[in-house]
Every structure is written in C-alpha cells, then in structure tokens.
Motif scaffolding. Structure first.
Motif, short mmCIF file in Angstrom:
data_model
loop_
_atom_site.label_atom_id
_atom_site.label_comp_id
_atom_site.label_asym_id
_atom_site.label_seq_id
_atom_site.Cartn_x
_atom_site.Cartn_y
_atom_site.Cartn_z
N PHE A 41 -50.59 -19.16 94.38
CA PHE A 41 -50.44 -20.40 95.12
C PHE A 41 -49.38 -20.19 96.18
N HIS A 42 -49.76 -20.38 97.44
CA HIS A 42 -48.84 -20.23 98.56
C HIS A 42 -48.29 -21.60 98.93
N ASN A 43 -46.97 -21.70 99.01
CA ASN A 43 -46.37 -22.98 99.37
C ASN A 43 -44.99 -22.75 99.98
N ALA A 44 -44.39 -23.79 100.49
CA ALA A 44 -43.11 -23.68 101.19
C ALA A 44 -41.97 -23.25 100.27
N ALA A 45 -42.05 -23.57 98.99
CA ALA A 45 -40.97 -23.23 98.06
C ALA A 45 -41.03 -21.79 97.58
N GLY A 46 -42.08 -21.08 97.90
CA GLY A 46 -42.27 -19.71 97.44
C GLY A 46 -43.56 -19.60 96.66
N LYS A 47 -44.16 -18.45 96.72
CA LYS A 47 -45.45 -18.24 96.05
C LYS A 47 -45.31 -18.35 94.54
N VAL A 48 -46.36 -18.83 93.90
CA VAL A 48 -46.40 -18.95 92.44
C VAL A 48 -47.63 -18.19 91.95
N LEU A 49 -47.41 -17.24 91.04
CA LEU A 49 -48.49 -16.46 90.45
C LEU A 49 -48.85 -17.07 89.10
N ALA A 96 -49.35 -32.86 91.25
CA ALA A 96 -50.23 -32.65 90.10
C ALA A 96 -49.87 -31.35 89.36
N PHE A 97 -49.64 -30.28 90.13
CA PHE A 97 -49.25 -29.01 89.48
C PHE A 97 -47.92 -29.14 88.77
N HIS A 98 -46.94 -29.75 89.43
CA HIS A 98 -45.64 -29.89 88.80
C HIS A 98 -45.73 -30.72 87.53
N ALA A 99 -46.45 -31.82 87.57
CA ALA A 99 -46.59 -32.67 86.39
C ALA A 99 -47.32 -31.93 85.27
N GLN A 100 -48.40 -31.26 85.61
CA GLN A 100 -49.22 -30.57 84.60
C GLN A 100 -48.48 -29.37 84.02
N CYS A 101 -48.00 -28.49 84.88
CA CYS A 101 -47.39 -27.23 84.42
C CYS A 101 -46.05 -27.47 83.74
N THR A 102 -45.14 -28.14 84.44
CA THR A 102 -43.81 -28.37 83.88
C THR A 102 -43.90 -29.26 82.64
N GLY A 103 -44.75 -30.28 82.70
CA GLY A 103 -44.93 -31.15 81.54
C GLY A 103 -45.40 -30.39 80.32
N CYS A 104 -46.36 -29.51 80.50
CA CYS A 104 -46.87 -28.72 79.37
C CYS A 104 -45.79 -27.77 78.86
N VAL A 113 -39.34 -23.99 83.31
CA VAL A 113 -39.29 -25.34 83.84
C VAL A 113 -38.37 -25.42 85.07
N GLU A 114 -37.61 -24.37 85.33
CA GLU A 114 -36.75 -24.32 86.51
C GLU A 114 -37.56 -23.86 87.71
N CYS A 115 -37.24 -24.38 88.88
CA CYS A 115 -38.00 -24.09 90.10
C CYS A 115 -38.14 -22.58 90.35
N ASN A 116 -37.02 -21.87 90.35
CA ASN A 116 -37.05 -20.45 90.71
C ASN A 116 -37.71 -19.57 89.66
N SER A 117 -38.03 -20.12 88.50
CA SER A 117 -38.75 -19.34 87.49
C SER A 117 -40.21 -19.12 87.88
N CYS A 118 -40.82 -20.13 88.50
CA CYS A 118 -42.21 -20.02 88.96
C CYS A 118 -42.28 -19.59 90.42
N HIS A 119 -41.41 -20.16 91.24
CA HIS A 119 -41.39 -19.85 92.67
C HIS A 119 -40.53 -18.63 92.91
N ALA A 120 -40.89 -17.52 92.31
CA ALA A 120 -40.05 -16.32 92.37
C ALA A 120 -40.55 -15.27 93.33
#
Length: 121
Positions: A41-49, A96-104, A113-120
């Motif tokens: 996932f490409h986004n402004a906060a950094g890519k998420v694999l 939606a991704f933040h609610a689904q992923c972080t919530g789970c 659950v920390e931003c830089n853990s996924c957006h690394a």
C-alpha cells in the motif's frame, strides 16, 4: 586422467541439461495463487507491506475477518467501496484500514499498533 573428449561430452551434456531445465521452467510455471501473496500500500505516511499468508496461516485469520463483504464466494477489493476520501456513509480507505488493522491487532493482543511499525518502508 580424464581425456579431452570426456570433458567435451560432459560439458555438452551439462549445457543440454541446463537448456532442458530452463525450457521446462519457462514452459510450465507454477499456478498463480487465488489471492495476492503480498500487497504494498503506497501512501503519504510510508509504504505498508501486507502479507496474506502470514495473517491467514500463522494467525488463523479468516477471509471474513477482514473482507466483510463476501458475496457468493467472491471477495471484493477494498477500493471498490472505500474511496480515497470517505463520507458519512462510507469511511475512506485510510480510515477503514486503520480501523480494521489496528482494531484487530488491539483485540487480538498481537501485531503492531504504532504508526512506524506498519509504515516502515
């Protein structure tokens, strides 16, 4: 001692076997999986694999845990409903991704659950 002719035969045999192996590899590729193995996932906060395999097999997460819109055994892409920006009736992709992923991750007590853990990346 090995003769020059024996070395030539061995070299020719090695070349023939290499070409045969390469031809078989190209002609009979393994079947593609039904779902993507990894998503970037490409986004402004950094890519998420995201890896389907890890979530599905190691964490025993079913398709319905994330894909809440399965109809007739067909899984839809998140982008088909969740646009880049949301509105009152449908959250945007990021929300939606933040609610689904972080919530789970919080509910299961596992996963980042920390931003830089996924957006690394």
């Amino acid at each position: 001692m090995t003769s020059k002719k024996d070395l030539q035969i061995a070299s020719l045999l090695a070349v023939v076997l290499f070409i045969t192996g390469l031809t078989c590899y190209a002609a009979f590729p393994p079947p593609a999986p039904n779902e993507p193995v990894r998503l970037m996932f490409h986004n402004a906060a950094g890519k998420v694999l995201f890896t389907h395999g890890v979530h599905n097999t190691e964490y025993d997460v079913s398709c319905l845990d994330c894909h809440h819109n399965i109809e007739d055994d067909e899984i839809y892409n998140c982008s088909e409903c969740h646009e880049a920006t949301g509105d009152e009736s449908m959250p945007g992709r990021t929300d939606a991704f933040h609610a689904q992923c972080t919530g789970c991750h919080q509910d299961m007590g596992a996963g980042p659950v920390e931003c830089n853990s996924c957006h690394a990346i």
